[in-house]
Structure formats: C-alpha cells, structure tokens
Design a protein around this motif. Structure first.
Motif, PDB file in Angstrom:
ATOM      1  N   LEU A  48       2.532  -0.422   9.018  1.00  0.00           N
ATOM      2  CA  LEU A  48       1.407   0.154   9.740  1.00  0.00           C
ATOM      3  C   LEU A  48       1.183  -0.591  11.045  1.00  0.00           C
ATOM      4  O   LEU A  48       1.289  -1.812  11.094  1.00  0.00           O
ATOM      5  N   THR A  49       0.849   0.157  12.100  1.00  0.00           N
ATOM      6  CA  THR A  49       0.540  -0.479  13.380  1.00  0.00           C
ATOM      7  C   THR A  49      -0.949  -0.779  13.454  1.00  0.00           C
ATOM      8  O   THR A  49      -1.758  -0.183  12.723  1.00  0.00           O
ATOM      9  N   ALA A  50      -1.319  -1.673  14.340  1.00  0.00           N
ATOM     10  CA  ALA A  50      -2.728  -2.015  14.533  1.00  0.00           C
ATOM     11  C   ALA A  50      -3.514  -0.770  14.948  1.00  0.00           C
ATOM     12  O   ALA A  50      -4.654  -0.571  14.525  1.00  0.00           O
ATOM     13  N   GLU A  51      -2.912   0.080  15.761  1.00  0.00           N
ATOM     14  CA  GLU A  51      -3.576   1.307  16.216  1.00  0.00           C
ATOM     15  C   GLU A  51      -3.825   2.273  15.053  1.00  0.00           C
ATOM     16  O   GLU A  51      -4.896   2.860  14.952  1.00  0.00           O
ATOM     17  N   GLU A  52      -2.838   2.443  14.183  1.00  0.00           N
ATOM     18  CA  GLU A  52      -3.005   3.324  13.018  1.00  0.00           C
ATOM     19  C   GLU A  52      -4.138   2.830  12.120  1.00  0.00           C
ATOM     20  O   GLU A  52      -4.955   3.617  11.643  1.00  0.00           O
ATOM     21  N   ILE A  53      -4.191   1.532  11.925  1.00  0.00           N
ATOM     22  CA  ILE A  53      -5.240   0.949  11.091  1.00  0.00           C
ATOM     23  C   ILE A  53      -6.601   1.139  11.755  1.00  0.00           C
ATOM     24  O   ILE A  53      -7.570   1.533  11.105  1.00  0.00           O
ATOM     25  N   LYS A  54      -6.674   0.906  13.053  1.00  0.00           N
ATOM     26  CA  LYS A  54      -7.928   1.046  13.786  1.00  0.00           C
ATOM     27  C   LYS A  54      -8.468   2.468  13.681  1.00  0.00           C
ATOM     28  O   LYS A  54      -9.669   2.674  13.516  1.00  0.00           O
ATOM     29  N   GLU A  55      -7.595   3.461  13.789  1.00  0.00           N
ATOM     30  CA  GLU A  55      -8.013   4.869  13.783  1.00  0.00           C
ATOM     31  C   GLU A  55      -8.273   5.416  12.377  1.00  0.00           C
ATOM     32  O   GLU A  55      -8.846   6.492  12.232  1.00  0.00           O
ATOM     33  N   ALA A  56      -7.878   4.688  11.344  1.00  0.00           N
ATOM     34  CA  ALA A  56      -7.980   5.191   9.977  1.00  0.00           C
ATOM     35  C   ALA A  56      -9.427   5.262   9.491  1.00  0.00           C
ATOM     36  O   ALA A  56     -10.255   4.406   9.806  1.00  0.00           O
ATOM     37  N   ASP A  57      -9.691   6.293   8.702  1.00  0.00           N
ATOM     38  CA  ASP A  57     -10.990   6.442   8.057  1.00  0.00           C
ATOM     39  C   ASP A  57     -11.037   5.675   6.741  1.00  0.00           C
ATOM     40  O   ASP A  57     -12.102   5.262   6.297  1.00  0.00           O
ATOM     41  N   VAL A  58      -9.866   5.521   6.123  1.00  0.00           N
ATOM     42  CA  VAL A  58      -9.799   4.860   4.817  1.00  0.00           C
ATOM     43  C   VAL A  58      -8.415   4.238   4.620  1.00  0.00           C
ATOM     44  O   VAL A  58      -7.427   4.704   5.180  1.00  0.00           O
ATOM     45  N   VAL A  59      -8.395   3.181   3.821  1.00  0.00           N
ATOM     46  CA  VAL A  59      -7.149   2.506   3.443  1.00  0.00           C
ATOM     47  C   VAL A  59      -6.982   2.681   1.938  1.00  0.00           C
ATOM     48  O   VAL A  59      -7.877   2.329   1.173  1.00  0.00           O
ATOM     49  N   ILE A  60      -5.849   3.244   1.530  1.00  0.00           N
ATOM     50  CA  ILE A  60      -5.543   3.374   0.108  1.00  0.00           C
ATOM     51  C   ILE A  60      -4.458   2.362  -0.238  1.00  0.00           C
ATOM     52  O   ILE A  60      -3.373   2.394   0.343  1.00  0.00           O
ATOM     53  N   ILE A  61      -4.772   1.484  -1.161  1.00  0.00           N
ATOM     54  CA  ILE A  61      -3.774   0.524  -1.644  1.00  0.00           C
ATOM     55  C   ILE A  61      -3.394   0.953  -3.051  1.00  0.00           C
ATOM     56  O   ILE A  61      -4.176   0.809  -3.987  1.00  0.00           O
ATOM     57  N   ALA A  62      -2.212   1.543  -3.152  1.00  0.00           N
ATOM     58  CA  ALA A  62      -1.673   1.976  -4.447  1.00  0.00           C
ATOM     59  C   ALA A  62      -0.664   0.925  -4.863  1.00  0.00           C
ATOM     60  O   ALA A  62       0.495   0.958  -4.446  1.00  0.00           O
ATOM     61  N   ALA A  63      -1.135  -0.038  -5.641  1.00  0.00           N
ATOM     62  CA  ALA A  63      -0.275  -1.179  -5.939  1.00  0.00           C
ATOM     63  C   ALA A  63      -0.503  -1.712  -7.348  1.00  0.00           C
ATOM     64  O   ALA A  63      -1.614  -1.677  -7.863  1.00  0.00           O
ATOM     65  N   ASP A  64       0.582  -2.193  -7.920  1.00  0.00           N
ATOM     66  CA  ASP A  64       0.548  -2.831  -9.229  1.00  0.00           C
ATOM     67  C   ASP A  64       0.795  -4.336  -9.100  1.00  0.00           C
ATOM     68  O   ASP A  64       0.886  -5.037 -10.101  1.00  0.00           O
ATOM     69  N   ILE A  65       0.928  -4.787  -7.853  1.00  0.00           N
ATOM     70  CA  ILE A  65       1.191  -6.196  -7.561  1.00  0.00           C
ATOM     71  C   ILE A  65       0.303  -6.614  -6.392  1.00  0.00           C
ATOM     72  O   ILE A  65      -0.324  -5.779  -5.742  1.00  0.00           O
ATOM     73  N   LYS A  66       0.300  -7.904  -6.105  1.00  0.00           N
ATOM     74  CA  LYS A  66      -0.437  -8.416  -4.950  1.00  0.00           C
ATOM     75  C   LYS A  66       0.316  -8.000  -3.682  1.00  0.00           C
ATOM     76  O   LYS A  66       1.538  -8.166  -3.605  1.00  0.00           O
ATOM     77  N   ILE A  67      -0.413  -7.452  -2.736  1.00  0.00           N
ATOM     78  CA  ILE A  67       0.234  -7.025  -1.486  1.00  0.00           C
ATOM     79  C   ILE A  67      -0.019  -8.057  -0.397  1.00  0.00           C
ATOM     80  O   ILE A  67      -0.976  -8.823  -0.460  1.00  0.00           O
ATOM     81  N   SER A  68       0.839  -8.048   0.612  1.00  0.00           N
ATOM     82  CA  SER A  68       0.658  -8.974   1.732  1.00  0.00           C
ATOM     83  C   SER A  68       0.042  -8.243   2.923  1.00  0.00           C
ATOM     84  O   SER A  68       0.118  -7.026   3.019  1.00  0.00           O
ATOM     85  N   GLY A  69      -0.563  -8.978   3.812  1.00  0.00           N
ATOM     86  CA  GLY A  69      -1.130  -8.406   5.024  1.00  0.00           C
ATOM     87  C   GLY A  69      -2.460  -7.707   4.824  1.00  0.00           C
ATOM     88  O   GLY A  69      -2.868  -6.882   5.640  1.00  0.00           O
ATOM     89  N   ARG A  70      -3.147  -8.051   3.776  1.00  0.00           N
ATOM     90  CA  ARG A  70      -4.412  -7.396   3.442  1.00  0.00           C
ATOM     91  C   ARG A  70      -5.497  -7.624   4.508  1.00  0.00           C
ATOM     92  O   ARG A  70      -6.350  -6.780   4.725  1.00  0.00           O
ATOM     93  N   ASP A  71      -5.451  -8.772   5.173  1.00  0.00           N
ATOM     94  CA  ASP A  71      -6.462  -9.102   6.174  1.00  0.00           C
ATOM     95  C   ASP A  71      -6.476  -8.121   7.350  1.00  0.00           C
ATOM     96  O   ASP A  71      -7.458  -8.028   8.072  1.00  0.00           O
TER      97      ASP A  71
END
Length: 103
Positions: A48-71
């Motif tokens: 994901l780019t910083a711009e995509e994250i900035k424009e997003a209305d919501v973040v979906i984390i579909a994960a069964d493990i710890k993900i990186s870059g959460r900040d």
C-alpha cells in the motif's frame, strides 16, 4: 467507500491470496474500491502507498498472524478479522463496515 487492507495467513500462501481476491471482488461488486496488500512467506506484495492509506475510509486486516507496518494506519478506522471470515462472507463484512461508517 475506499478500502485498503492486508491479508496474511499462517502459511502465507493459500488463505492470504484467497482472502485478497475475495475482498477485492466483493468490494467491486458492491461499488467500492479496494487495494489489498499481502504479507506472506515470499514477503510483502502489492504494498500500500501512503496516498492509498490517506484516502482510505477503512482498513481491513484479514490476518491469522501478526502483520508488519501496522503504524501506517494510525488515525484510520481499522477492522481486524481472521482470513476465514473474509473467505466465507466478504460481502457481508463489507456491508457491515459500510453500515457502521454511516452511523
């Protein structure tokens, strides 16, 4: 609604990519846009780019493990679910999120 997210399963193979595909197809079918990053045994793909994250209305984390870059998602509405929930009912999940955002 603009959706970004991360898909990641314990093995980093099958469920990761199935969850990504299901989320993207469901979002499109419901008139939303989605960009889903994968994290797995071969590393990060479709980051994901910083711009995509900035424009997003919501973040979906579909994960069964710890993900990186959460900040990267600080200040964003984050929905965390196991990959099997996304695989079984992606449209239901997206509709529920859309309903919550409208409140």
């Amino acid at each position: 609604m603009k959706i970004v997210g991360i898909a990641a399963c314990t093995s980093g193979i099958a469920h990761t990519y199935i969850a990504k595909e299901k989320l993207m197809k469901a979002a499109q079918a419901l008139g939303h846009t989605a960009h889903i990053e994968t994290q797995g045994t071969i590393g990060t793909e479709d980051e994901l780019t910083a711009e995509e994250i900035k424009e997003a209305d919501v973040v979906i984390i579909a994960a069964d493990i710890k993900i990186s870059g959460r900040d990267r998602f600080n200040g964003k509405k984050i929905v965390e679910v196991p990959t099997n929930m996304v695989i079984k009912a992606p449209k239901g999940l997206i509709n529920k999120i859309a309903d919550e955002l409208e409140k």
